[in-house]
Write an enzyme that holds these catalytic residues in place. Sequence first.
Site, PDB file in Angstrom:
ATOM      1  N   ASP A   1       5.939   4.583   4.959  1.00  0.00           N
ATOM      2  CA  ASP A   1       6.266   3.467   5.745  1.00  0.00           C
ATOM      3  C   ASP A   1       6.509   2.180   5.289  1.00  0.00           C
ATOM      4  OD1 ASP A   1       3.716   3.328   7.090  1.00  0.00           O
ATOM      5  OD2 ASP A   1       4.737   1.798   8.332  1.00  0.00           O
ATOM      6  N   HIS A   2       5.601   2.083   3.652  1.00  0.00           N
ATOM      7  CA  HIS A   2       6.231   0.699   3.064  1.00  0.00           C
ATOM      8  C   HIS A   2       6.595   0.453   1.477  1.00  0.00           C
ATOM      9  CE1 HIS A   2       3.633  -1.751   6.223  1.00  0.00           C
ATOM     10  NE2 HIS A   2       3.070   0.430   6.813  1.00  0.00           N
TER      11      HIS A   2
ATOM     12  N   HIS B   1       1.756   4.038   1.760  1.00  0.00           N
ATOM     13  CA  HIS B   1       2.055   3.980   3.432  1.00  0.00           C
ATOM     14  C   HIS B   1       3.083   4.868   3.310  1.00  0.00           C
ATOM     15  CE1 HIS B   1      -2.464   4.130   5.809  1.00  0.00           C
ATOM     16  NE2 HIS B   1      -2.279   4.707   4.687  1.00  0.00           N
TER      17      HIS B   1
ATOM     18  N   HIS C   1       4.026  -4.721  11.355  1.00  0.00           N
ATOM     19  CA  HIS C   1       4.617  -4.687  12.125  1.00  0.00           C
ATOM     20  C   HIS C   1       5.111  -5.196  13.984  1.00  0.00           C
ATOM     21  CE1 HIS C   1       3.915  -0.413  11.009  1.00  0.00           C
ATOM     22  NE2 HIS C   1       3.604  -0.535   9.987  1.00  0.00           N
TER      23      HIS C   1
ATOM     24  N   HIS D   1       0.669  -1.263  -0.337  1.00  0.00           N
ATOM     25  CA  HIS D   1      -0.110  -0.458   0.269  1.00  0.00           C
ATOM     26  C   HIS D   1       0.886   1.126   0.130  1.00  0.00           C
ATOM     27  CE1 HIS D   1       0.613  -0.563   4.012  1.00  0.00           C
ATOM     28  NE2 HIS D   1       0.135   0.209   4.864  1.00  0.00           N
TER      29      HIS D   1
ATOM     30  N   HIS E   1      -8.061  -0.205   5.572  1.00  0.00           N
ATOM     31  CA  HIS E   1      -6.628   0.565   5.984  1.00  0.00           C
ATOM     32  C   HIS E   1      -6.509   1.577   5.229  1.00  0.00           C
ATOM     33  CE1 HIS E   1      -2.780   1.407   8.150  1.00  0.00           C
ATOM     34  NE2 HIS E   1      -2.459   1.321   6.643  1.00  0.00           N
TER      35      HIS E   1
ATOM     36  N   ASP F   1      -0.763  -4.314   6.438  1.00  0.00           N
ATOM     37  CA  ASP F   1      -0.650  -3.293   7.723  1.00  0.00           C
ATOM     38  C   ASP F   1      -2.316  -4.009   7.236  1.00  0.00           C
ATOM     39  OD1 ASP F   1       1.369  -2.099   7.868  1.00  0.00           O
ATOM     40  OD2 ASP F   1       0.635  -0.170   8.101  1.00  0.00           O
TER      41      ASP F   1
HETATM   42 FE    FE Z   1       2.586   0.471   8.643  1.00  0.00          FE
HETATM   43 ZN    ZN Z   2      -0.462   0.928   6.878  1.00  0.00          ZN
END
Ligand code: FE
Ligand code: ZN
Length: 255
Positions: A61-62, A59, A172, A57, A115, A134
């Site tokens: 942090d991805h 985001h 995570h 996805h 998400h 996530d």
């Molecule tokens: Fe994440």
């Molecule tokens: Zn995420």
Amino acid sequence: MSQPIVHMFPCLKDNYGFLLHDPATGETATIDTPDAGRILEEAKAKGWAITQIWNTHWHPDHAGGNADIVAATGARVIGPQEVTRLGAAPDRILHEGDVVELGSVQARVVETPGHTLGHIVYHLPMHHIAFVGDTLFALGCGRLFEGTASQMWDSLGKLRAMPDDTTVYCAHEYTASNAAFALSVDGGNHDLVAYADGVKAKRAQDIPTVPTTIGAEKRANPFLRADDPKLQAFVGHPGDVVATFAEVRERKNNF
Ligand code: FE
Ligand code: ZN
């Protein structure tokens, strides 16, 4: 067909990075790009050249490390359209049922909106592995930033339908706080109590609780159990799966 190797390592504050390596062809994919520098170091230490990036996805942090990893390796980026929000479009845009290949290793794409609306999961049915980003966490699930409770429940249903022995790589390490919350809504669930004890022991020694399995999550994760009559009654929505799921998600947000 060879069995792929998964190399997992913690990065950023509480993310996991994953390198998927096919020994038969030498191809290596990074599943998401939470921390480009760290991912490149881990690949180098293994002697693996990253040839693909598989995003779940958009985001940061991805997918935030995509550009740096492409610059360093020339890797091909595959992922959902929404990754384009961070700048560059993926080289290949994925949809439900698409098959992606890493050398001799095949993964099927499963769309799991909730998400984010474009979130996807990579399922390697031949190898009993799923990279779930996530969408699903050990004893938890992703927050509903973009989708509805009904969408997320359907998405989690696709994961719940995978074989129990599927190894689940979540993105995570949230399990200790997820366990505390899960016990607050489903404390009479003996599988959950035993799972939570195991989590406590692992975290005390700084051992990851990831990966988990679909079977363990089906028995203990309240976000996969919204159809359980006891859980439904406890949160005040007997007979209503989606209302139960929405209520459990809302309580977790405020826990
Ligand atoms: Fe994440
Ligand atoms: Zn995420």
